[in-house]
Write a protein that holds these residues in place. Structure first.
Motif, PDB file in Angstrom:
ATOM      1  N   ASN B 130      21.426  -9.311 -40.187  1.00 25.43           N
ATOM      2  CA  ASN B 130      21.035  -8.058 -40.935  1.00 25.43           C
ATOM      3  C   ASN B 130      19.552  -8.499 -41.274  1.00 25.43           C
ATOM      4  OD1 ASN B 130      23.536  -6.443 -41.525  1.00 25.43           O
ATOM      5  ND2 ASN B 130      24.242  -8.575 -41.800  1.00 25.43           N
ATOM      6  N   ILE B 144      15.494  -1.963 -37.566  1.00 23.70           N
ATOM      7  CA  ILE B 144      16.800  -2.707 -38.189  1.00 23.70           C
ATOM      8  C   ILE B 144      17.644  -3.163 -37.388  1.00 23.70           C
ATOM      9  CG2 ILE B 144      18.600  -1.723 -39.932  1.00 23.70           C
ATOM     10  CD1 ILE B 144      16.448   0.574 -40.750  1.00 23.70           C
ATOM     11  N   THR B 146      21.512  -4.389 -37.832  1.00 24.81           N
ATOM     12  CA  THR B 146      22.661  -4.575 -38.773  1.00 24.81           C
ATOM     13  C   THR B 146      23.927  -5.113 -38.107  1.00 24.81           C
ATOM     14  OG1 THR B 146      23.653  -2.482 -38.306  1.00 24.81           O
ATOM     15  CG2 THR B 146      22.107  -2.598 -40.075  1.00 24.81           C
ATOM     16  N   ASN B 147      24.728  -6.014 -38.536  1.00 24.58           N
ATOM     17  CA  ASN B 147      25.720  -6.538 -38.011  1.00 24.58           C
ATOM     18  C   ASN B 147      25.341  -7.400 -36.412  1.00 24.58           C
ATOM     19  OD1 ASN B 147      27.662  -6.308 -40.067  1.00 24.58           O
ATOM     20  ND2 ASN B 147      28.121  -4.124 -39.043  1.00 24.58           N
ATOM     21  N   ARG B 149      23.217  -6.028 -34.468  1.00 23.41           N
ATOM     22  CA  ARG B 149      22.759  -5.072 -33.555  1.00 23.41           C
ATOM     23  C   ARG B 149      21.713  -4.189 -33.872  1.00 23.41           C
ATOM     24  NH1 ARG B 149      27.920  -1.797 -31.038  1.00 23.41           N
ATOM     25  NH2 ARG B 149      26.012  -0.986 -30.055  1.00 23.41           N
ATOM     26  N   VAL B 150      20.654  -3.937 -32.842  1.00 20.63           N
ATOM     27  CA  VAL B 150      19.629  -2.990 -33.311  1.00 20.63           C
ATOM     28  C   VAL B 150      19.963  -1.642 -33.655  1.00 20.63           C
ATOM     29  CG1 VAL B 150      17.623  -1.946 -32.659  1.00 20.63           C
ATOM     30  CG2 VAL B 150      17.767  -3.899 -32.161  1.00 20.63           C
ATOM     31  N   LEU B 151      19.888  -0.998 -34.838  1.00 16.89           N
ATOM     32  CA  LEU B 151      20.487   0.197 -35.304  1.00 16.89           C
ATOM     33  C   LEU B 151      19.847   1.372 -34.486  1.00 16.89           C
ATOM     34  CD1 LEU B 151      22.251   1.949 -37.583  1.00 16.89           C
ATOM     35  CD2 LEU B 151      20.305   1.674 -38.839  1.00 16.89           C
ATOM     36  N   HIS B 152      20.967   2.043 -33.994  1.00 20.49           N
ATOM     37  CA  HIS B 152      20.433   3.218 -33.477  1.00 20.49           C
ATOM     38  C   HIS B 152      21.732   4.338 -34.161  1.00 20.49           C
ATOM     39  CE1 HIS B 152      18.918   0.947 -30.070  1.00 20.49           C
ATOM     40  NE2 HIS B 152      17.757   1.867 -30.238  1.00 20.49           N
ATOM     41  N   GLY B 153      21.371   5.282 -34.765  1.00 20.50           N
ATOM     42  CA  GLY B 153      22.071   6.296 -35.317  1.00 20.50           C
ATOM     43  C   GLY B 153      21.847   7.702 -34.441  1.00 20.50           C
ATOM     44  N   ARG B 154      21.759   8.766 -35.288  1.00 19.67           N
ATOM     45  CA  ARG B 154      21.772   9.924 -34.439  1.00 19.67           C
ATOM     46  C   ARG B 154      20.355   9.920 -33.526  1.00 19.67           C
ATOM     47  NH1 ARG B 154      22.103  15.584 -35.985  1.00 19.67           N
ATOM     48  NH2 ARG B 154      24.072  15.297 -37.297  1.00 19.67           N
ATOM     49  N   SER B 155      19.520   9.046 -34.049  1.00 17.84           N
ATOM     50  CA  SER B 155      18.032   9.003 -33.608  1.00 17.84           C
ATOM     51  C   SER B 155      17.617   7.788 -33.941  1.00 17.84           C
ATOM     52  CB  SER B 155      17.191  10.318 -33.707  1.00 17.84           C
ATOM     53  OG  SER B 155      17.033  10.064 -35.456  1.00 17.84           O
ATOM     54  N   HIS B 156      16.585   7.042 -33.734  1.00 18.63           N
ATOM     55  CA  HIS B 156      16.088   5.796 -34.382  1.00 18.63           C
ATOM     56  C   HIS B 156      15.470   6.131 -35.813  1.00 18.63           C
ATOM     57  CE1 HIS B 156      11.814   7.023 -33.518  1.00 18.63           C
ATOM     58  NE2 HIS B 156      12.269   7.423 -32.527  1.00 18.63           N
ATOM     59  N   PRO B 157      15.685   5.056 -36.671  1.00 17.06           N
ATOM     60  CA  PRO B 157      15.016   5.162 -37.955  1.00 17.06           C
ATOM     61  C   PRO B 157      13.429   5.278 -37.845  1.00 17.06           C
ATOM     62  CG  PRO B 157      16.374   3.157 -37.604  1.00 17.06           C
ATOM     63  CD  PRO B 157      16.169   3.720 -36.335  1.00 17.06           C
TER      64      PRO B 157
END
Lengths: 292, 292
Positions: B130, B144, B146-147, B149-157
């Motif tokens: 993290n 970012i 987290t756990n 892995r590179v964080l991808h949500g609905r889009s990138h931060p």
């Protein structure tokens, strides 16, 4: 025949504790509420509840607690409530006390992480891998799910304590004993009450403080969106019982995106919890299933 | 005999593109830099580079690009640079252009996500699950993890666009064309230049603007910490070449924690990148390995 597991859940809140027992979050066989007084008395009554409900057949107990908590595996104070401003509760080994008294596997997480788990499994974030559950109550906190897992870093998130720009006309010093005018200091239920001298639920919906509240919560949402890009943000907690806040927050959020990367429709992105006040205890039962 | 894979990497920046070819990030056989002009000319020269370096034997190409990017799988504009303020580059199908011209598997992510990948594998965040990589340059962005892995949500931060409280004495309107005084608008290299009318690197280290800069970056770090609880935050980019910023940021960060949940030692938590200017292209090569 497949063994049927029996789980215990404890939602540890600043005002009350909720205890439950059942084979799953949707199959409770017993439930009780205990007012939060001192740690000795409150935890003692939790122990009494489980002892009077066949604790020997329970497979595991999950605790969804107010924080901050020490959740670092291997820490000597793992499972403690740490620097809470709540009198008498600093450095309370809530997980250890229950483990010692009940001799069962214990899992512990924050109340908001547990609520996020519950909303992700049964509620407003089903099938989403990236979402945030905020509670806007006496304090402000959030549980974050990224890549389908509740986020734990060095410690748990403390989203209520981010700094946001204050309204230039807002002269309230802020209600956070540590930071003054952080998000929680400006927009929690305690902040609302401190600012207008009255309980938020007693104010009419056209009181000007709601516009300010919507603005501050929209700043929190925009910062959360730009930081994490979640698919949905769920807003729960006592302050959000004021239904008129939702459209006001969405309007302020849209304005704050300013035509840059944002989200539409905001009706879908900024959502109410589906489990209401049950999210915490349902999440605690889910934690119990992990412990056992 | 185990096949040796050959990867191509493209770091697409607002000032220059870097192209590289090799069997891995630590085994480059060719590398070049191309000034960023128009999409046609710049992407044309990237294609020329790979065609003149045996592209037929390349197994995959990774692109680490400035953004915002559309990274939603299934979107009709997947792999496009979208609402960038950079003239001429809005809605540029950078991934599609290279795929069509070079007929190779292409992977794309933001420059900061690629840099985070690289620092996590080879640099200042090895073995951390993290962490956050910030670049403080002409603009501000973050990758970012987290756990693990590179964080991808609905889009990138889009961490550069969070809102932070401005200093009451700071009269600069802010340099972000969308938000005015968001983090990037107040604390990017462009903001520094706009505020003092001179390039940041020309200012002496005792110029008062550095105190303000440290304060704004500390607000970003505290918000990032309270939101994500990362184990480390790496600060890269041109503005961070000013080494005196690091201790100043740490001091401001400590003050902003205000005795609540925080991090010590801050020397370990707020770190310099280990790969320097190579993080982007190393990350691009790592993306290529995923594509092929």
């Amino acid at each position: 025949m497949r063994k049927e597991y029996l789980y215990g859940g404890v939602e540890a809140g600043g005002t009350k504790f909720v205890c439950a027992l059942g084979t799953g979050p949707d199959a409770l066989s017993a439930r009780c509420e205990i007012p939060t007084t001192t740690p000795d008395e409150t935890v003692g009554r939790v122990v009494d509840f489980f002892r009077s409900h066949a604790v020997e057949s329970v497979d595991g107990i999950g605790i969804a607690s107010f924080g901050p908590l020490d959740l670092s595996p291997g820490s000597t104070t793992y499972g403690f409530i740490t620097s809470t401003p709540k009198p008498g509760w600093q450095n309370t080994d809530i997980a250890g006390r229950l483990r010692t008294a009940l001799k069962k596997p214990i899992a512990i997480d924050t109340d908001v992480n547990a609520a996020a788990l519950a909303e992700g499994e049964y509620g407003a974030a089903r099938d989403l891998r990236n979402f945030v559950y905020y509670t806007i109550g006496t304090g402000i906190g959030a549980g974050i799910v990224t890549n389908g897992r509740v986020l734990h870093g060095r410690s748990h998130p403390e989203c209520g304590h981010i700094r946001i720009p204050r309204d230039p006309l807002d002269t309230f010093a802020g209600a956070c004993p540590f930071h003054g005018d952080c998000l929680e200091g400006l927009a929690s239920g305690a902040a609302l009450q401190g600012r207008v001298g009255e309980l938020a639920q007693r104010l009419s919906s056209d009181h000007p403080v709601w516009r300010l509240e919507a603005r501050y919560l929209a700043l929190a949402l925009v910062n959360t969106f730009y930081m994490l890009a979640p698919e949905r943000i769920i807003l729960g907690g006592g302050v959000m019982q004021r239904a008129a806040l939702f459209p006001a927050i969405r309007n302020e959020t849209r304005a704050l995106f300013g035509g840059y990367v944002g989200v539409e429709p905001l009706e879908d992105f900024v959502a109410s919890p589906a489990l209401g006040n049950d999210a915490g205890i349902v999440g605690a039962m889910m934690l119990a299933a992990k412990a056992s």
